[in-house]
Design a protein around this motif. Structure first.
Motif, PDB file in Angstrom:
ATOM      1  N   GLN A  26       0.825  -1.208   0.000  1.00 57.06           N
ATOM      2  CA  GLN A  26       0.000   0.000   0.000  1.00 57.06           C
ATOM      3  C   GLN A  26       0.862   1.262   0.000  1.00 57.06           C
ATOM      4  OE1 GLN A  26      -2.928  -0.106   3.165  1.00 57.06           O
ATOM      5  NE2 GLN A  26      -3.345  -2.271   2.796  1.00 57.06           N
ATOM      6  N   SER A  27       1.926   1.251   0.798  1.00 57.86           N
ATOM      7  CA  SER A  27       2.805   2.418   0.886  1.00 57.86           C
ATOM      8  C   SER A  27       3.534   2.656  -0.434  1.00 57.86           C
ATOM      9  CB  SER A  27       3.829   2.216   2.011  1.00 57.86           C
ATOM     10  OG  SER A  27       3.187   2.086   3.261  1.00 57.86           O
ATOM     11  N   ARG A  28       3.991   1.577  -1.043  1.00 57.65           N
ATOM     12  CA  ARG A  28       4.684   1.705  -2.338  1.00 57.65           C
ATOM     13  C   ARG A  28       3.740   2.271  -3.393  1.00 57.65           C
ATOM     14  NH1 ARG A  28       9.204  -1.208  -2.807  1.00 57.65           N
ATOM     15  NH2 ARG A  28       8.349  -2.869  -1.493  1.00 57.65           N
ATOM     16  N   ASN A  29       2.527   1.776  -3.391  1.00 54.96           N
ATOM     17  CA  ASN A  29       1.535   2.270  -4.349  1.00 54.96           C
ATOM     18  C   ASN A  29       1.211   3.736  -4.123  1.00 54.96           C
ATOM     19  OD1 ASN A  29       1.350  -0.268  -5.523  1.00 54.96           O
ATOM     20  ND2 ASN A  29      -0.482  -0.872  -4.368  1.00 54.96           N
ATOM     21  N   LEU A  30       1.085   4.132  -2.854  1.00 53.40           N
ATOM     22  CA  LEU A  30       0.759   5.517  -2.535  1.00 53.40           C
ATOM     23  C   LEU A  30       1.878   6.458  -2.955  1.00 53.40           C
ATOM     24  CD1 LEU A  30      -1.124   7.580  -1.238  1.00 53.40           C
ATOM     25  CD2 LEU A  30      -0.080   7.038   0.987  1.00 53.40           C
ATOM     26  N   ILE A  31       3.119   6.075  -2.675  1.00 54.91           N
ATOM     27  CA  ILE A  31       4.256   6.905  -3.076  1.00 54.91           C
ATOM     28  C   ILE A  31       4.320   7.018  -4.592  1.00 54.91           C
ATOM     29  CG2 ILE A  31       6.782   6.977  -3.177  1.00 54.91           C
ATOM     30  CD1 ILE A  31       6.774   5.791  -0.318  1.00 54.91           C
ATOM     31  N   ALA A  32       4.167   5.898  -5.287  1.00 57.28           N
ATOM     32  CA  ALA A  32       4.224   5.906  -6.747  1.00 57.28           C
ATOM     33  C   ALA A  32       3.132   6.797  -7.336  1.00 57.28           C
ATOM     34  CB  ALA A  32       4.088   4.484  -7.282  1.00 57.28           C
ATOM     35  N   GLU A  33       1.936   6.692  -6.782  1.00 61.19           N
ATOM     36  CA  GLU A  33       0.830   7.526  -7.261  1.00 61.19           C
ATOM     37  C   GLU A  33       1.115   9.005  -7.010  1.00 61.19           C
ATOM     38  OE1 GLU A  33      -3.918   8.304  -6.262  1.00 61.19           O
ATOM     39  OE2 GLU A  33      -2.830   6.693  -5.267  1.00 61.19           O
ATOM     40  N   THR A  34       1.696   9.306  -5.859  1.00 59.71           N
ATOM     41  CA  THR A  34       1.947  10.700  -5.486  1.00 59.71           C
ATOM     42  C   THR A  34       2.970  11.360  -6.396  1.00 59.71           C
ATOM     43  OG1 THR A  34       1.420  10.190  -3.171  1.00 59.71           O
ATOM     44  CG2 THR A  34       2.622  12.227  -3.588  1.00 59.71           C
ATOM     45  N   ILE A  35       4.015  10.632  -6.787  1.00 54.29           N
ATOM     46  CA  ILE A  35       5.053  11.242  -7.634  1.00 54.29           C
ATOM     47  C   ILE A  35       4.915  10.811  -9.095  1.00 54.29           C
ATOM     48  CG2 ILE A  35       6.628  11.461  -5.679  1.00 54.29           C
ATOM     49  CD1 ILE A  35       8.246   9.128  -6.832  1.00 54.29           C
ATOM     50  N   ASP A  36       3.819  10.107  -9.418  1.00 57.37           N
ATOM     51  CA  ASP A  36       3.459   9.768 -10.797  1.00 57.37           C
ATOM     52  C   ASP A  36       4.475   8.840 -11.463  1.00 57.37           C
ATOM     53  OD1 ASP A  36       1.799   9.789 -13.000  1.00 57.37           O
ATOM     54  OD2 ASP A  36       2.690  11.595 -13.866  1.00 57.37           O
ATOM     55  N   VAL A  37       4.783   7.740 -10.768  1.00 58.97           N
ATOM     56  CA  VAL A  37       5.640   6.704 -11.348  1.00 58.97           C
ATOM     57  C   VAL A  37       4.990   5.352 -11.073  1.00 58.97           C
ATOM     58  CG1 VAL A  37       7.726   8.090 -11.054  1.00 58.97           C
ATOM     59  CG2 VAL A  37       7.068   6.448  -9.259  1.00 58.97           C
ATOM     60  N   LYS A  38       5.644   4.268 -11.486  1.00 65.19           N
ATOM     61  CA  LYS A  38       5.112   2.923 -11.278  1.00 65.19           C
ATOM     62  C   LYS A  38       5.542   2.385  -9.904  1.00 65.19           C
ATOM     63  CE  LYS A  38       5.365   1.727 -16.216  1.00 65.19           C
ATOM     64  NZ  LYS A  38       6.037   2.980 -16.683  1.00 65.19           N
ATOM     65  N   PRO A  39       4.690   1.622  -9.233  1.00 61.62           N
ATOM     66  CA  PRO A  39       5.053   1.064  -7.923  1.00 61.62           C
ATOM     67  C   PRO A  39       6.342   0.250  -7.951  1.00 61.62           C
ATOM     68  CG  PRO A  39       2.709   0.789  -8.309  1.00 61.62           C
ATOM     69  CD  PRO A  39       3.297   1.292  -9.604  1.00 61.62           C
ATOM     70  N   GLU A  40       6.565  -0.483  -9.037  1.00 69.05           N
ATOM     71  CA  GLU A  40       7.775  -1.311  -9.114  1.00 69.05           C
ATOM     72  C   GLU A  40       9.045  -0.488  -9.307  1.00 69.05           C
ATOM     73  OE1 GLU A  40       5.689  -1.674 -13.239  1.00 69.05           O
ATOM     74  OE2 GLU A  40       5.132  -1.451 -11.129  1.00 69.05           O
ATOM     75  N   GLU A  41       8.889   0.824  -9.446  1.00 67.69           N
ATOM     76  CA  GLU A  41      10.045   1.714  -9.572  1.00 67.69           C
ATOM     77  C   GLU A  41      10.450   2.356  -8.237  1.00 67.69           C
ATOM     78  OE1 GLU A  41       9.591   3.333 -14.143  1.00 67.69           O
ATOM     79  OE2 GLU A  41       8.272   4.219 -12.619  1.00 67.69           O
TER      80      GLU A  41
END
Length: 376
Positions: free
Chosen positions: A47-62
């Motif tokens: 969930q945290s990885r997804n939230l960070i990725a969404e916030t900075i507009d990148v992919k969770p796996e990045e």
């Protein structure tokens, strides 16, 4: 107390601290464990990885979790050098990078890598044209910070990306620690930036937390080996409470505006310009939260302690160098003589600072300034 040393660290947000404490007490399982507690903490990490990725507009796996900016910078610099050693041993950086970058690069230089250190102009900005001329067939890394932590100078990241457009094999690393909530740093497919480093305690998250953005397809050698966490690239049991709290802090700050900081630093600059014995070192075009200046003839540490006695907290330049009582290497690189550079102090704001606090600071500083006049 008036706290104006936010580039060194920010105060953890109260709701972020609540989240940290809740996760720490209720969800304490090891994410690598197979039982329910382990599965639950693994879910929190996702969930945290997804939230960070969404916030900075990148992919969770990045997104890869670390302990902060120093580890992130070390990993990208050394991980690139190790991973790409077959392609070359030439690195490019600027003279005013954070010690986490410069010391990592110096370590590699001592081991046989070649390094080009780009100079900066009087504003603390590198020349993109000089960067173009420095590029070689064996260049594997360009490392340039987005916002200087001492003066607030903003580097031309997009233009550097344009210069690297025809060099797809070169890793472009950005120390983005001072950008969150301050300037817009484009990442993802629309950006040439390959790796960007972030630190949680710079945006009201807990200390000991951070993450690195690594563009999909780019490869880094791991520095920490062990249990294979973070897709095998950063081993070590994950700091789940810190990561969850950091993700929340990032989301919260992304919803705030940096406009207030701009107004406050402009108000402070307006006051400083009225004083003939004060020199402002920060350029006109800078990040909104930092203003570096000095009182002529007065060492920065003297000013810092005089303000501290009145309940105001600032720093000389960077937190990493202030305790060593050395002048700012950034200011020296900008062509400012040592005698003037050692007068520097840094005021750095956060979203929590108010106009009332700034007016109180100006009043207190003005009294200290006039007391200094007797010894100048």
């Amino acid at each position: 107390m008036i706290y104006l040393d936010n580039s060194a660290t920010t105060k953890i947000d109260s709701s972020v601290l609540d989240t940290f404490n809740k996760v720490n007490s209720m969800y304490f399982g090891n994410p690598s464990s197979l039982h329910e507690l382990g599965e639950t903490t693994t879910g929190l990490l996702t969930q945290s990885r997804n939230l960070i990725a969404e916030t900075i507009d990148v992919k969770p796996e990045e997104i890869f979790f670390t302990s902060g900016g120093t580890e992130g910078d070390n990993w990208v610099v050394k991980g690139t050098a190790i991973e790409k050693i077959a392609f070359g041993k030439h690195l490019i950086t600027s003279e005013i990078e954070h010690p986490a970058v410069l010391e990592s690069i110096k370590q590699l230089e001592n081991m046989g890598w070649e390094v080009t250190y780009l100079p900066v102009d009087s504003r603390g900005i590198i020349s993109v044209e000089k960067l173009r001329h420095a590029l070689r067939e064996d260049t594997v890394l360009v490392s340039v910070m987005a916002v200087n932590n001492e003066t607030g100078s903003v580097q031309p990241i997009e233009q550097i990306g344009e210069a690297l457009k025809d060099y797809p094999s070169i890793h472009f690393h950005v120390d983005a620690v001072q950008t969150v909530g301050k300037i817009d740093l484009k990442l993802g497919e629309q950006s040439r930036v390959d790796m960007a480093v972030f630190s949680g305690h710079k945006f009201h998250g807990p200390k000991g937390t951070g993450f690195v953005y690594v563009k999909k397809g780019r490869k880094l050698a791991p520095l920490l080996s062990g249990g294979g966490q973070e897709a095998g690239l950063r081993s070590g049991t994950e700091n789940v409470p810190g990561i969850v709290a950091m993700a929340k802090a990032l989301k919260l700050i992304s919803e705030k505006q940096a406009g207030t900081q701009t107004e406050l630093t402009l108000e402070l600059k307006k006051y400083l310009d009225t004083k003939k014995n004060i020199e402002v070192f920060s350029p006109e075009q800078r990040a909104p939260h930092i203003l570096c200046f000095g009182v002529k003839g007065i060492k920065g540490e003297v000013t810092v302690h005089a303000l501290e006695k009145r309940g105001v907290y600032v720093s000389t330049t960077s937190a990493c160098s202030s305790r060593k009582k050395v002048e700012s290497s950034t200011l020296l690189a900008m062509g400012i003589p040592k005698s003037r550079a050692e007068t520097a102090i840094r005021v750095s704001l956060s979203e929590d600072n108010t106009l009332a606090e700034l007016k109180s600071f100006i009043k207190i500083f003005d009294e200290i300034y006039h007391s200094f006049k007797a010894i100048q």
